[in-house]
Design a protein around this motif. Structure first.
Motif, PDB file in Angstrom:
ATOM      1  N   PHE A 253       0.774  -1.093   0.051  1.00 49.45           N
ATOM      2  CA  PHE A 253       0.111   0.040  -0.017  1.00 49.45           C
ATOM      3  C   PHE A 253       0.962   1.226   0.149  1.00 49.45           C
ATOM      4  O   PHE A 253       0.419   2.269  -0.683  1.00 49.45           O
ATOM      5  CB  PHE A 253      -0.981   0.121   1.211  1.00 49.45           C
ATOM      6  N   VAL A 254       1.934   1.202   0.673  1.00 54.58           N
ATOM      7  CA  VAL A 254       2.911   2.491   1.013  1.00 54.58           C
ATOM      8  C   VAL A 254       3.339   2.464  -0.399  1.00 54.58           C
ATOM      9  O   VAL A 254       3.889   3.809  -0.870  1.00 54.58           O
ATOM     10  CB  VAL A 254       4.015   2.197   1.881  1.00 54.58           C
ATOM     11  N   LEU A 255       3.577   1.469  -1.300  1.00 57.84           N
ATOM     12  CA  LEU A 255       4.431   1.834  -2.614  1.00 57.84           C
ATOM     13  C   LEU A 255       3.432   2.541  -3.525  1.00 57.84           C
ATOM     14  O   LEU A 255       3.850   2.934  -4.403  1.00 57.84           O
ATOM     15  CB  LEU A 255       4.546   0.159  -3.164  1.00 57.84           C
ATOM     16  N   GLY A 256       2.194   2.358  -3.121  1.00 54.69           N
ATOM     17  CA  GLY A 256       1.193   3.052  -3.945  1.00 54.69           C
ATOM     18  C   GLY A 256       0.227   2.238  -4.771  1.00 54.69           C
ATOM     19  O   GLY A 256      -0.503   2.903  -5.763  1.00 54.69           O
TER      20      GLY A 256
ATOM     21  N   GLN B  13       6.304   0.541  -9.938  1.00 51.00           N
ATOM     22  CA  GLN B  13       4.764  -0.003  -9.474  1.00 51.00           C
ATOM     23  C   GLN B  13       4.323  -0.751 -10.852  1.00 51.00           C
ATOM     24  O   GLN B  13       3.796  -1.901 -10.470  1.00 51.00           O
ATOM     25  CB  GLN B  13       3.658   1.079  -9.347  1.00 51.00           C
ATOM     26  N   ARG B  14       4.685  -0.475 -11.940  1.00 52.30           N
ATOM     27  CA  ARG B  14       4.468  -1.417 -12.869  1.00 52.30           C
ATOM     28  C   ARG B  14       5.178  -2.469 -12.877  1.00 52.30           C
ATOM     29  O   ARG B  14       4.796  -3.739 -13.476  1.00 52.30           O
ATOM     30  CB  ARG B  14       4.437  -0.774 -14.460  1.00 52.30           C
ATOM     31  N   VAL B  15       6.333  -2.521 -12.625  1.00 53.57           N
ATOM     32  CA  VAL B  15       7.447  -3.622 -12.460  1.00 53.57           C
ATOM     33  C   VAL B  15       6.942  -4.446 -11.705  1.00 53.57           C
ATOM     34  O   VAL B  15       6.738  -5.781 -11.827  1.00 53.57           O
ATOM     35  CB  VAL B  15       8.938  -3.047 -12.622  1.00 53.57           C
ATOM     36  N   VAL B  16       6.605  -3.937 -10.371  1.00 59.71           N
ATOM     37  CA  VAL B  16       6.421  -4.925  -9.407  1.00 59.71           C
ATOM     38  C   VAL B  16       4.866  -5.720  -9.561  1.00 59.71           C
ATOM     39  O   VAL B  16       4.671  -6.872  -9.345  1.00 59.71           O
ATOM     40  CB  VAL B  16       6.260  -4.032  -8.043  1.00 59.71           C
ATOM     41  N   SER B  17       3.907  -4.867 -10.142  1.00 60.41           N
ATOM     42  CA  SER B  17       2.503  -5.447 -10.418  1.00 60.41           C
ATOM     43  C   SER B  17       2.900  -6.506 -11.521  1.00 60.41           C
ATOM     44  O   SER B  17       2.162  -7.726 -11.411  1.00 60.41           O
ATOM     45  CB  SER B  17       1.844  -4.422 -10.989  1.00 60.41           C
ATOM     46  N   HIS B  18       3.594  -6.438 -12.585  1.00 59.41           N
ATOM     47  CA  HIS B  18       3.728  -6.992 -13.742  1.00 59.41           C
ATOM     48  C   HIS B  18       4.771  -8.448 -13.485  1.00 59.41           C
ATOM     49  O   HIS B  18       4.382  -9.675 -13.631  1.00 59.41           O
ATOM     50  CB  HIS B  18       4.510  -6.492 -14.879  1.00 59.41           C
ATOM     51  N   PHE B  19       5.722  -8.171 -12.498  1.00 55.35           N
ATOM     52  CA  PHE B  19       6.433  -9.336 -12.002  1.00 55.35           C
ATOM     53  C   PHE B  19       6.824  -9.209 -10.701  1.00 55.35           C
ATOM     54  O   PHE B  19       8.068  -8.840 -10.240  1.00 55.35           O
ATOM     55  CB  PHE B  19       7.865  -9.265 -12.982  1.00 55.35           C
TER      56      PHE B  19
END
Length: 363
Positions: free
Chosen positions: A109-112, A154-160
């Motif tokens: 959550f803190v990551l956004g 955020q996109r990287v963490v969500s994708h992988f």
């Protein structure tokens, strides 16, 4: 903006948790002026508890971190909260694992990330439930240091999401390999991590052949084996004449060596691709790597190779046989080389023994 909203969300949940799960529960209501409000809150809680228990889920009084109420307070819907609660209840390690699950949710959550993104991410990578918050923060901080700015991170963490399960040391080792062995710039390494984050899980020995720094002749070494020669450039760089910037642009790390070699060799044997000379010049104009790799097979055959699917399939079968023969021959050569080494060692031993015997006779 997303980070501030998430921070407020976590803060709101923390305050609610302190109120809802305080040892002084609403049933006692020690503060007289708040008796009416407390009675109302207790009624609301009892209704929620009855609703959640009707779904077959039991709240753990001694472990409020994993309750459905706390998940709802963090912004999850009823169905999302129930799914996460069920997943965390199956974790090994009891309360310790549950605390890690809570810290994971807080860190994300803190990551956004919003609740829906967090749920999808955890479904992709449930291992995150058991990672300590301090490790998550270290790994996220390291990715920021490597150039993944807000939005990209955020996109990287969500994708992988697996990328934040990998130790910082492993990621740094891969970055060092890309910089020193493959000669990518700092920005190019950042682009690779952004476009192909799974590269951090790759075996560096296999990548070292794919982007081999050890080819000094005009032909690649046998597939699956490391070249034993002076440092130079990779298969793609040396054999195909492709520079690092074009490798990054074409997202080369998304493809296996077999895929690259198959399409390149097919083009080459049809006279549509030529290995550049020492000056980087060719008689024909080679197609860009992006047009060879970043298209589906039908487009590749129709627009680039100008061939039929049957021709390409036959070629791939023949090429696979060639690679197998190369590997077999390479194995034979290696075995012969080992035998020669043993013979040389035996000869050295005999020579040493002979000299020793000669010295004894002289005495």
């Amino acid at each position: 903006m997303g980070t501030r909203v998430a921070a407020r969300q976590v803060l709101r949940w923390t305050v609610m948790k302190a109120a809802v799960f305080s040892p002084l529960r609403c049933g006692t209501c020690p503060l007289q002026p708040l008796r009416t409000g407390c009675r109302s809150l207790c009624s609301s809680q009892n209704t929620n508890r009855a609703s959640h228990q009707s779904h077959g889920l039991r709240l753990q009084p001694g472990d409020p971190e994993l309750s459905l109420l706390s998940l709802l307070d963090m912004g999850f819907t009823d169905s999302q909260a129930q799914r996460i609660y069920e997943d965390t209840s199956k974790l090994r390690g009891g309360s310790a694992a549950c605390k890690h699950a809570l810290s994971t949710l807080t860190a994300l959550f803190v990551l956004g990330l919003n609740p829906s993104s967090v749920l999808k991410l955890l479904e992709k990578c449930p291992e995150l439930y058991t990672v300590r918050e301090s490790l998550l923060q270290q790994r996220i901080g390291n990715l920021r240091k490597l150039g993944l700015v807000e939005g990209s991170l955020q996109r990287v963490v969500s994708h992988f999401p697996q990328i934040i399960t990998v130790p910082v040391k492993t990621v740094k080792s891969m970055v060092m390999f890309l910089r020193e062995k493959c000669l990518f710039t700092v920005q190019q390494v950042t682009d690779i991590l952004r476009d192909t984050p799974a590269v951090v899980l790759e075996n560096t020995d296999k990548l070292e052949y794919k982007f081999q720094m050890g080819a000094t002749h005009t032909f690649p070494c046998n597939m699956g084996h490391r070249c034993q020669s002076e440092p130079s450039v990779s298969y793609v760089y040396f054999r195909m004449g492709v520079k690092q910037a074009e490798m990054v642009k074409s997202r080369l790390f998304r493809y296996t060596l077999d895929e690259v070699r198959s399409r390149h060799s097919f083009m080459e044997r049809r006279g549509l691709y030529q290995t550049p000379d020492k000056k980087g010049q060719t008689i024909i104009i080679n197609p860009k790597l992006d047009s060879i790799l970043n298209v589906d097979q039908d487009t590749f055959l129709t627009d680039v190779a100008k061939a039929s699917a049957e021709e390409y399939e036959v070629f791939r079968r023949l090429l696979a046989r060639e690679w197998q023969e190369e590997e077999r021959l390479h194995g034979t050569v290696e075995a012969d080389s080992d035998d020669d080494d043993e013979v040389e060692e035996d000869e050295e031993d005999e020579e040493t023994r002979g000299k020793g015997g000669y010295r004894k006779k002289r005495k």
